[in-house]
Every structure is written in structure tokens, then in C-alpha cells.
Scaffold this motif. Structure first.
Motif, PDB file in Angstrom:
ATOM      1  N   ARG A  16       0.834  -1.210   0.000  1.00  0.00           N
ATOM      2  CA  ARG A  16       0.000   0.000   0.000  1.00  0.00           C
ATOM      3  C   ARG A  16       0.863   1.252   0.000  1.00  0.00           C
ATOM      4  O   ARG A  16       0.573   2.208  -0.706  1.00  0.00           O
ATOM      5  CB  ARG A  16      -0.924   0.006   1.213  1.00  0.00           C
ATOM      6  CG  ARG A  16      -2.100  -0.905   1.063  1.00  0.00           C
ATOM      7  CD  ARG A  16      -3.007  -0.779   2.248  1.00  0.00           C
ATOM      8  NE  ARG A  16      -4.169  -1.628   2.087  1.00  0.00           N
ATOM      9  CZ  ARG A  16      -5.080  -1.799   3.010  1.00  0.00           C
ATOM     10  NH1 ARG A  16      -4.966  -1.174   4.169  1.00  0.00           N
ATOM     11  NH2 ARG A  16      -6.097  -2.583   2.797  1.00  0.00           N
ATOM     12  N   GLU A  17       1.913   1.244   0.811  1.00  0.00           N
ATOM     13  CA  GLU A  17       2.810   2.400   0.844  1.00  0.00           C
ATOM     14  C   GLU A  17       3.512   2.598  -0.492  1.00  0.00           C
ATOM     15  O   GLU A  17       3.620   3.712  -0.998  1.00  0.00           O
ATOM     16  CB  GLU A  17       3.855   2.224   1.949  1.00  0.00           C
ATOM     17  CG  GLU A  17       3.342   2.465   3.330  1.00  0.00           C
ATOM     18  CD  GLU A  17       4.416   2.226   4.383  1.00  0.00           C
ATOM     19  OE1 GLU A  17       5.622   2.208   4.027  1.00  0.00           O
ATOM     20  OE2 GLU A  17       4.042   2.043   5.554  1.00  0.00           O
ATOM     21  N   ARG A  18       4.002   1.494  -1.064  1.00  0.00           N
ATOM     22  CA  ARG A  18       4.734   1.576  -2.320  1.00  0.00           C
ATOM     23  C   ARG A  18       3.853   2.095  -3.457  1.00  0.00           C
ATOM     24  O   ARG A  18       4.283   2.871  -4.289  1.00  0.00           O
ATOM     25  CB  ARG A  18       5.307   0.209  -2.684  1.00  0.00           C
ATOM     26  CG  ARG A  18       6.307   0.270  -3.816  1.00  0.00           C
ATOM     27  CD  ARG A  18       6.969  -1.052  -4.149  1.00  0.00           C
ATOM     28  NE  ARG A  18       7.258  -1.897  -3.013  1.00  0.00           N
ATOM     29  CZ  ARG A  18       6.793  -3.144  -2.876  1.00  0.00           C
ATOM     30  NH1 ARG A  18       6.037  -3.682  -3.800  1.00  0.00           N
ATOM     31  NH2 ARG A  18       7.115  -3.863  -1.829  1.00  0.00           N
ATOM     32  N   LYS A  19       2.594   1.666  -3.478  1.00  0.00           N
ATOM     33  CA  LYS A  19       1.687   2.083  -4.551  1.00  0.00           C
ATOM     34  C   LYS A  19       0.869   3.316  -4.169  1.00  0.00           C
ATOM     35  O   LYS A  19       0.033   3.763  -4.944  1.00  0.00           O
ATOM     36  CB  LYS A  19       0.764   0.929  -4.916  1.00  0.00           C
ATOM     37  CG  LYS A  19       1.519  -0.247  -5.522  1.00  0.00           C
ATOM     38  CD  LYS A  19       0.578  -1.262  -6.103  1.00  0.00           C
ATOM     39  CE  LYS A  19       1.314  -2.462  -6.638  1.00  0.00           C
ATOM     40  NZ  LYS A  19       1.999  -2.242  -7.884  1.00  0.00           N
ATOM     41  N   ARG A  20       1.080   3.801  -2.948  1.00  0.00           N
ATOM     42  CA  ARG A  20       0.358   4.972  -2.432  1.00  0.00           C
ATOM     43  C   ARG A  20      -1.150   4.781  -2.502  1.00  0.00           C
ATOM     44  O   ARG A  20      -1.879   5.631  -3.002  1.00  0.00           O
ATOM     45  CB  ARG A  20       0.796   6.218  -3.181  1.00  0.00           C
ATOM     46  CG  ARG A  20       2.255   6.521  -2.974  1.00  0.00           C
ATOM     47  CD  ARG A  20       2.676   7.755  -3.654  1.00  0.00           C
ATOM     48  NE  ARG A  20       4.100   7.935  -3.390  1.00  0.00           N
ATOM     49  CZ  ARG A  20       4.892   8.621  -4.155  1.00  0.00           C
ATOM     50  NH1 ARG A  20       4.415   9.220  -5.221  1.00  0.00           N
ATOM     51  NH2 ARG A  20       6.152   8.723  -3.858  1.00  0.00           N
ATOM     52  N   THR A  65      -4.654   4.241  -0.493  1.00  0.00           N
ATOM     53  CA  THR A  65      -5.370   4.366   0.771  1.00  0.00           C
ATOM     54  C   THR A  65      -6.806   3.914   0.539  1.00  0.00           C
ATOM     55  O   THR A  65      -7.329   4.001  -0.562  1.00  0.00           O
ATOM     56  CB  THR A  65      -5.373   5.816   1.285  1.00  0.00           C
ATOM     57  OG1 THR A  65      -5.948   6.643   0.287  1.00  0.00           O
ATOM     58  CG2 THR A  65      -3.985   6.284   1.626  1.00  0.00           C
TER      59      THR A  65
END
Length: 139
Positions: free
Chosen positions: A128-132, A134
Motif C-alpha cells: 500500500r505504501e509503495r503504490k500509495r 489508501t
């Protein structure tokens, strides 16, 4: 970043213990023996593969079918340890995803379910962080 395999597993035969016991009870009819064999082969032909990017589930004996879910699409996960599974150190992980073709699925009767749950949660967050990505729920 290169995709790496984190975990590979199959469901345990504990998942079909009831079927096996019934087949044992009626084995004098001969047919239940073949049902038990077919159930065992079908169960062991299911394969779960967790990578750093996705979860793949492959099923089938003669024809194979593979479903995959990108980890960033996992919305919720829960762990279940029924009594009979706990006796054999097994458990289930239920995943709810935003994937329309495969919204809910279960990793059934797997070993080290606590460890796998932590690894899965960690890599869902990393993806999720890598692909941004939310998640926003609108009711």
C-alpha cells in the motif's frame, strides 16, 4: 523491486477430517474409499503462494485454475482457529479484498497461521505504501 516468494503452502488434511471419518465408517461399501482418495488428491492439488506483491491460489486436478489478488487490495483479514484445527496446530485466514472477481477467500487449515498472518499484514502495508494506496469506505 523484484517479486519474491515469501511462503508456499497447501491445506492440511485436517480440513476434511469429517469426510475421511465418514468414508472410514462406510468403507465396507467400497465407494467411500474412492471418495476419500479423491478428496485427498483434490485437497493436495490446492496450492497457496504468497509473494511480496500478491497471493495466488491454484486449484484443480486435471484442469488448473489460478486466482490471484494483489496485496494492496486486501481490505481486511481475520484468523480463525476451530477447536479441531487447534489440536493439530492449524488455522484459517479469511481475507476480504477490493478485487471484484475474488472479493472473499480463505486460506484453509494452514500451519503456522499466526506467523503467516503477521507476514501477510506486513506486506499488505508495504504494498500500500509503495503504490500509495489508501482505502476510503463510503456507506
Amino acid at each position: 523491486m523484484r517479486e519474491e516468494t515469501l511462503w508456499v503452502g497447501t491445506p492440511s488434511h485436517v480440513a476434511r477430517l469429517g469426510t475421511y471419518l465418514l468414508c472410514l465408517l462406510f468403507c465396507w461399501l467400497i465407494v467411500p474409499i474412492f471418495i476419500a482418495i479423491w478428496t485427498a488428491i483434490k485437497l493436495k492439488s490446492t496450492r497457496y503462494v504468497l509473494t511480496t506483491e500478491r497471493l495466488r491460489i491454484t486449484e484443480g486436478i486435471f484442469s488448473k485454475r489460478t486466482e490471484q489478488v494483489e496485496l494492496y487490495r486486501v481490505k481486511d483479514m481475520s484468523m480463525e482457529k476451530p477447536f479441531i484445527y487447534r489440536m493439530f496446530s492449524k488455522g484459517n485466514i479469511h481475507l476480504i479484498t477490493s478485487d471484484h472477481s475474488f472479493p472473499n477467500f480463505k486460506l484453509e487449515a494452514i500451519s503456522d497461521v499466526d506467523v503467516l498472518m503477521d507476514v501477510l499484514r506486513e506486506h499488505v502495508e508495504i504494498c500500500r505504501e509503495r503504490k500509495r494506496v489508501t482505502e476510503i469506505d463510503i456507506d
